[in-house]
Design a protein around this motif. Sequence first.
Motif, PDB file in Angstrom:
ATOM      1  N   PRO A  70      41.613 -45.239-115.551  1.00  0.00           N
ATOM      2  CA  PRO A  70      42.990 -44.882-115.161  1.00  0.00           C
ATOM      3  C   PRO A  70      44.038 -45.363-116.155  1.00  0.00           C
ATOM      4  O   PRO A  70      45.032 -44.660-116.402  1.00  0.00           O
ATOM      5  CB  PRO A  70      43.136 -45.562-113.795  1.00  0.00           C
ATOM      6  CG  PRO A  70      41.749 -45.590-113.243  1.00  0.00           C
ATOM      7  CD  PRO A  70      40.875 -45.854-114.438  1.00  0.00           C
ATOM      8  N   THR A  71      43.825 -46.533-116.737  1.00  0.00           N
ATOM      9  CA  THR A  71      44.800 -47.041-117.714  1.00  0.00           C
ATOM     10  C   THR A  71      44.886 -46.122-118.933  1.00  0.00           C
ATOM     11  O   THR A  71      45.984 -45.853-119.451  1.00  0.00           O
ATOM     12  CB  THR A  71      44.409 -48.460-118.147  1.00  0.00           C
ATOM     13  OG1 THR A  71      44.374 -49.311-117.002  1.00  0.00           O
ATOM     14  CG2 THR A  71      45.412 -49.021-119.139  1.00  0.00           C
ATOM     15  N   VAL A  72      43.749 -45.649-119.395  1.00  0.00           N
ATOM     16  CA  VAL A  72      43.745 -44.702-120.517  1.00  0.00           C
ATOM     17  C   VAL A  72      44.424 -43.405-120.104  1.00  0.00           C
ATOM     18  O   VAL A  72      45.199 -42.810-120.884  1.00  0.00           O
ATOM     19  CB  VAL A  72      42.301 -44.438-120.981  1.00  0.00           C
ATOM     20  CG1 VAL A  72      42.264 -43.321-122.022  1.00  0.00           C
ATOM     21  CG2 VAL A  72      41.681 -45.708-121.541  1.00  0.00           C
ATOM     22  N   ASP A  91      46.521 -49.035-110.775  1.00  0.00           N
ATOM     23  CA  ASP A  91      46.323 -47.874-111.646  1.00  0.00           C
ATOM     24  C   ASP A  91      45.331 -46.892-111.023  1.00  0.00           C
ATOM     25  O   ASP A  91      45.519 -45.668-111.073  1.00  0.00           O
ATOM     26  CB  ASP A  91      45.807 -48.319-113.016  1.00  0.00           C
ATOM     27  CG  ASP A  91      46.864 -48.999-113.852  1.00  0.00           C
ATOM     28  OD1 ASP A  91      48.043 -48.988-113.443  1.00  0.00           O
ATOM     29  OD2 ASP A  91      46.513 -49.558-114.922  1.00  0.00           O
ATOM     30  N   THR A  92      44.259 -47.435-110.448  1.00  0.00           N
ATOM     31  CA  THR A  92      43.241 -46.567-109.841  1.00  0.00           C
ATOM     32  C   THR A  92      43.808 -45.801-108.663  1.00  0.00           C
ATOM     33  O   THR A  92      43.565 -44.594-108.522  1.00  0.00           O
ATOM     34  CB  THR A  92      42.026 -47.410-109.391  1.00  0.00           C
ATOM     35  OG1 THR A  92      41.475 -48.078-110.530  1.00  0.00           O
ATOM     36  CG2 THR A  92      40.955 -46.529-108.766  1.00  0.00           C
ATOM     37  N   LYS A  93      44.574 -46.467-107.814  1.00  0.00           N
ATOM     38  CA  LYS A  93      45.163 -45.780-106.663  1.00  0.00           C
ATOM     39  C   LYS A  93      46.093 -44.659-107.106  1.00  0.00           C
ATOM     40  O   LYS A  93      46.055 -43.547-106.568  1.00  0.00           O
ATOM     41  CB  LYS A  93      45.921 -46.764-105.781  1.00  0.00           C
ATOM     42  CG  LYS A  93      46.483 -46.116-104.514  1.00  0.00           C
ATOM     43  CD  LYS A  93      47.176 -47.123-103.626  1.00  0.00           C
ATOM     44  CE  LYS A  93      47.656 -46.446-102.335  1.00  0.00           C
ATOM     45  NZ  LYS A  93      48.347 -47.402-101.431  1.00  0.00           N
ATOM     46  N   ALA A  94      46.921 -44.929-108.115  1.00  0.00           N
ATOM     47  CA  ALA A  94      47.847 -43.906-108.600  1.00  0.00           C
ATOM     48  C   ALA A  94      47.088 -42.709-109.184  1.00  0.00           C
ATOM     49  O   ALA A  94      47.469 -41.549-108.979  1.00  0.00           O
ATOM     50  CB  ALA A  94      48.780 -44.500-109.654  1.00  0.00           C
ATOM     51  N   PHE A  95      46.003 -42.987-109.888  1.00  0.00           N
ATOM     52  CA  PHE A  95      45.195 -41.915-110.474  1.00  0.00           C
ATOM     53  C   PHE A  95      44.536 -41.072-109.382  1.00  0.00           C
ATOM     54  O   PHE A  95      44.542 -39.835-109.446  1.00  0.00           O
ATOM     55  CB  PHE A  95      44.140 -42.538-111.391  1.00  0.00           C
ATOM     56  CG  PHE A  95      43.149 -41.556-111.944  1.00  0.00           C
ATOM     57  CD1 PHE A  95      43.558 -40.468-112.692  1.00  0.00           C
ATOM     58  CD2 PHE A  95      41.787 -41.734-111.724  1.00  0.00           C
ATOM     59  CE1 PHE A  95      42.641 -39.564-113.208  1.00  0.00           C
ATOM     60  CE2 PHE A  95      40.863 -40.846-112.236  1.00  0.00           C
ATOM     61  CZ  PHE A  95      41.288 -39.756-112.975  1.00  0.00           C
ATOM     62  N   VAL A  96      43.984 -41.720-108.371  1.00  0.00           N
ATOM     63  CA  VAL A  96      43.344 -40.993-107.271  1.00  0.00           C
ATOM     64  C   VAL A  96      44.362 -40.125-106.535  1.00  0.00           C
ATOM     65  O   VAL A  96      44.066 -38.989-106.143  1.00  0.00           O
ATOM     66  CB  VAL A  96      42.657 -41.984-106.306  1.00  0.00           C
ATOM     67  CG1 VAL A  96      42.207 -41.282-105.022  1.00  0.00           C
ATOM     68  CG2 VAL A  96      41.470 -42.647-106.984  1.00  0.00           C
ATOM     69  N   PRO A 145      41.498 -57.569-105.153  1.00  0.00           N
ATOM     70  CA  PRO A 145      41.718 -56.132-105.413  1.00  0.00           C
ATOM     71  C   PRO A 145      41.363 -55.665-106.813  1.00  0.00           C
ATOM     72  O   PRO A 145      40.915 -54.529-106.980  1.00  0.00           O
ATOM     73  CB  PRO A 145      43.224 -55.960-105.138  1.00  0.00           C
ATOM     74  CG  PRO A 145      43.561 -57.058-104.189  1.00  0.00           C
ATOM     75  CD  PRO A 145      42.703 -58.216-104.603  1.00  0.00           C
ATOM     76  N   HIS A 146      41.564 -56.527-107.848  1.00  0.00           N
ATOM     77  CA  HIS A 146      41.278 -56.054-109.204  1.00  0.00           C
ATOM     78  C   HIS A 146      39.847 -56.321-109.640  1.00  0.00           C
ATOM     79  O   HIS A 146      39.490 -56.034-110.780  1.00  0.00           O
ATOM     80  CB  HIS A 146      42.259 -56.667-110.211  1.00  0.00           C
ATOM     81  CG  HIS A 146      42.316 -58.167-110.184  1.00  0.00           C
ATOM     82  ND1 HIS A 146      43.227 -58.848-109.410  1.00  0.00           N
ATOM     83  CD2 HIS A 146      41.575 -59.116-110.827  1.00  0.00           C
ATOM     84  CE1 HIS A 146      43.066 -60.156-109.577  1.00  0.00           C
ATOM     85  NE2 HIS A 146      42.059 -60.337-110.432  1.00  0.00           N
ATOM     86  N   HIS A 147      39.016 -56.885-108.761  1.00  0.00           N
ATOM     87  CA  HIS A 147      37.576 -56.919-109.031  1.00  0.00           C
ATOM     88  C   HIS A 147      36.987 -55.542-108.750  1.00  0.00           C
ATOM     89  O   HIS A 147      37.576 -54.723-108.033  1.00  0.00           O
ATOM     90  CB  HIS A 147      36.890 -57.963-108.143  1.00  0.00           C
ATOM     91  CG  HIS A 147      37.115 -59.371-108.570  1.00  0.00           C
ATOM     92  ND1 HIS A 147      36.664 -60.455-107.863  1.00  0.00           N
ATOM     93  CD2 HIS A 147      37.755 -59.898-109.660  1.00  0.00           C
ATOM     94  CE1 HIS A 147      36.998 -61.573-108.476  1.00  0.00           C
ATOM     95  NE2 HIS A 147      37.672 -61.262-109.570  1.00  0.00           N
ATOM     96  N   GLN A 148      35.801 -55.302-109.288  1.00  0.00           N
ATOM     97  CA  GLN A 148      35.175 -53.997-109.042  1.00  0.00           C
ATOM     98  C   GLN A 148      34.926 -53.768-107.551  1.00  0.00           C
ATOM     99  O   GLN A 148      35.246 -52.702-107.012  1.00  0.00           O
ATOM    100  CB  GLN A 148      33.861 -53.896-109.820  1.00  0.00           C
ATOM    101  CG  GLN A 148      34.011 -54.041-111.327  1.00  0.00           C
ATOM    102  CD  GLN A 148      34.990 -53.038-111.911  1.00  0.00           C
ATOM    103  OE1 GLN A 148      34.793 -51.840-111.792  1.00  0.00           O
ATOM    104  NE2 GLN A 148      36.056 -53.527-112.525  1.00  0.00           N
TER     105      GLN A 148
END
Length: 812
Positions: A196-198, A247-252, A288-291
Motif C-alpha cells: 500500500p505504501t508503494v 495505509d492498508t485500510k485506505a488501499f482496501v 495493528p502494524h504487526h502482520q
Amino acid sequence: MKINSILRLNRVLLALAWSVSLCMATVAQNEIFCGGVSGCSNLAVAANSDEFRAAGGNIFIHSVGWDNHTTEAQKNTIVQLWQDHEWGIEMGFSAYDYTSRQNAYKSRYLDRGIQAKFITVNAYSSGRIPEVDDWILDRQAYYDKGVDSSTAIYATFEYQNMAEYQTTLHQNLVSDRTDFQEIITASGGMTLDIPPTVYFRRINSTNSNIRKYHDWILDAIRWAQSRGHTVGIIVSPNSARTNYDEDTKAFVEILETENALPNFFIVENYSPEDPATYDNEVGNEDTPHHQLGCARLLQGWLPVSGDIDPTSGLVAHWPLDEGAGTNAVDASGYGFDGELLNGATWGSDATRDSYVVFDGTDDRIATTFTYALAETNDFTWAWWAKKATAPGADNGSIMVGNRYGNTGSENYEFIKFTPISVQFANSDTAGAIERYDYSDIPQDEWHHYAMVKDGTSYQWYVDGVAQGVASNFVYNESSPLPFLIGGDDDGSGTKVNEHFEGCIDDVVLYREALTPAEVADVRDGHYPYAQLVYELIAGWDTWDSISAPTPTFAAAGITASATAFSPDGNWNTSATEDRGSSKDGTWGTFDGDGNPAGTNTTLGVDCISLLNGRNGSITLTISNIGSSDIYLGAIHFDALAFRANAARTYAVNVLAGSDITVGNVFTSADQAITELGGTAGLKTDDLDPETHDQHDDIDVSLAGIADSTLEVGGVAILELVFSGGTPGNSGHHLWIDNVGITGAFSPVTVSPMLEYEMIGGDMVFNWTGSGMKVQSRTNLIEGVWIDVPDGDSPPVNITPANSGAFFRLIEQ
C-alpha cells in the motif's frame, strides 16, 4: 453457485445473466492469509493469533522465514496449531530449472504432510519476465513432485513495482499483453504484490505515467476476474512501519470503491530484519502494524462474501447440529461460521438433540459475524438455553453477545444477554449503559429466548410468548462489534464471570423485527426469511441416446427429458468420444450437494460431442409434478473444444411453451469455450491428474429472468445452443458433459390441526404453531362463528353447553 476451492476457479466461466460485471469477487473472512519472514516464529504462539484463527484466518509461509527464522520445534508447533486452517506458501522461481525449487518444496512441506491451498511463485521479480512455456513446465514440476491437484499455483506479479517499467505501465496492461494473459490463464489466476505504501507513493507522483500504476492494477484485476480467474493481493509493509495498518485500510477502501476486491488477501512481510527492531514483524494480533494485527483488522474491514448483502432478513443461524468437532456452521448461507474454543463440548438429549455445553470458565464459540446497530435498525436475536446453576448465580455470564473486542472509541461497546438482563453499551461510563431486566432463567430447563428490537422498542420473549410490556430507549453503535456464544474474554483468560455455565442451541439472528407469530415459528424450528437452498433437480452425465437420453438424476416431483439436435445430425456418442468426457464429479461448478456427477470416462456415452465445427443445441424439458413451486437456479455444464474451429460460443434460451419467462437468458462472448490445440493439448494419460479434467465448468443463472418460478404443474423448456464453429472437414469437435439444472423448492406450509381430548367433562383443544384461535358455532348453515374466550393459545379448555356445537381453528 458454490465455489469450493481456489483451484476450481481456474476453469470456471461464470455467466450471471443479470450482471454486467462478471465474477467481481467479494472477499470472505476465511480468505485472508497471514505470515512473513521477520517474526515467522510468532506463528507458533497460539495467543498471538487466537482471534484471527477463530474468525477463519489462514496461514501464509514465506520459505525464507520458514528456513531461517523458525526452529524445528517451532515448525512442528506451527503445523499443529494451524492444521485446521488453509495454507498459502511462497516460493522463488529459477528459469528453466524444474528441480531445485520443487525438491525444496517437497522437503519443506510435502514431507511434513502439508498440502497448501495455493502456492505463489515469484516469477516476476528482479526485472525478470518469465517465458510462458518455461512457466508452464515449472508449474507442472510441482505437481510431479506430489503437490495435490487441488492446490493452485499462481505467478506473483511484481512487474508493476519494478523501477524499469514504472513509466510504461500504461503501455503494458494485462488486457493488452498476451504473454501475461497466457500465464494467468495457464495458472487459473494470479497474485499481485501491491505494498500500500508503494501504491500511494506512485499515485501521488508528479509523473503522470507513474500515476498509471493505479490503472494497471485495476486492469489486471478486472481482466483476470472477468474471465473467471482468481486474484490474490499481497499487502506487504515496504517502508510503512507504524503506518502499515492505516495505509492498508485506505488501499482496501479504494479497491472496494472501484469494485475491484481480490479473491483473497495475503498479509506478510519480506524483511529478514530482527523482529526486535522491525515494526512490521509477524508479531501479534493486538498490535495493528504487526502482520497479525493488520490481518485481524482486515477481517473487520472487508465485506462478507455472498450473493446478497445481509442487511435484512435472516443474517446468521447456528443450528449447532454438528455433534462433533470444533466447527459451528452458519446455515444462513452468509458464511459466518463459528469455532468452539477452550474445550466447549457437544451434548445431546431428547429435548434438543445436539447442542453445545459450556463450562462457565472459558468455553465459548467465536463467530465471524459482527454487528453495528443504529436506533433505526430492527433486529431479532433468538436461541435456546438451559442454565446449569441455580437462579441468582452467575448473573453476569453471557449467553450471547459480547463484552470485549471494542472497535470504536468508547470504553463500553457491547450487547450482552445474561440470565437476568440484556445490556446495551456505547458509552464511556458504566452508568450510561442501557439495561433491560427480565426474570432469571430457571435451572436445568430448556427454554427458548428472543429479543425483538423494533426501532427504539425492545420486547423480550420466552418460549414464543412476549413477557410484559416493551421497553423503549435509544441505542446507537456505529462500530462493528463481535458476536460470541457462551461468553467473552479480554484476552487475559481470567474473565470467568463472563462465561455461561450450561447449554445453548439453535442461535438465530435477524435484521428484522419479527412478529409474535414469527418468533413462535423460530421457536418451532421454522425460520422466516431464510435464503433458498438450491439443489440439483435434473442432470445428465451419460448419453445413452442422442434424441432421448435418460436423465441420470431427477429429484422427487420432477420429470425430465432431453434431446440433442444439429442441422447436420452431427451429435455423437461413439466409442472414441470418451476422450472428451469429464471426471471432475461436478455439474459445471456445482458439486451436486450429495448428488455428484459421474466420474466414469471409459465409454463413448460418458459425454456427447458435436462434430466438425457444426452448430447444435440440447433441449431440456423439466416438468414440476410435485406439491411445491420451484425457484429455478441455474443451468450447469462442462465443455471442452478439441481445437479452435469447434462451436465454442454458447447461449441459453427459454423456449415457447414454458411456465417461465421466454427468451434469451445469456449469450457468451465469441469462442468462449477453451480449446486445446488438438492432440498435443488433450491429456490422455490416465495417470495424469488433468486427464478428463480440462473442461470449462460453466454456470448460467436463471434466477435473474423476470419469472423463474416453475409452479406446480408447470413445464420449463430450456435450450443450450452452441455455435461459431467452422462447419466441415476443417471444423473441430466440441465435447459436452455433466449437464444439470438446479432449483430451490418453496417451503410447503402445513396448516396446524385442531386436536382435542375429553378431560373431566371438558374438551381440551391443542395445536402446534402460533397465530391461530378457536371459534365455535351451533349451526353450520345459519349464524356466525364466535371466538372462544381465551382461545388464542393452547391448551384451550371448554365446557360444552351444547352437545351439537362445532369448533374450528382459524388464523387470528
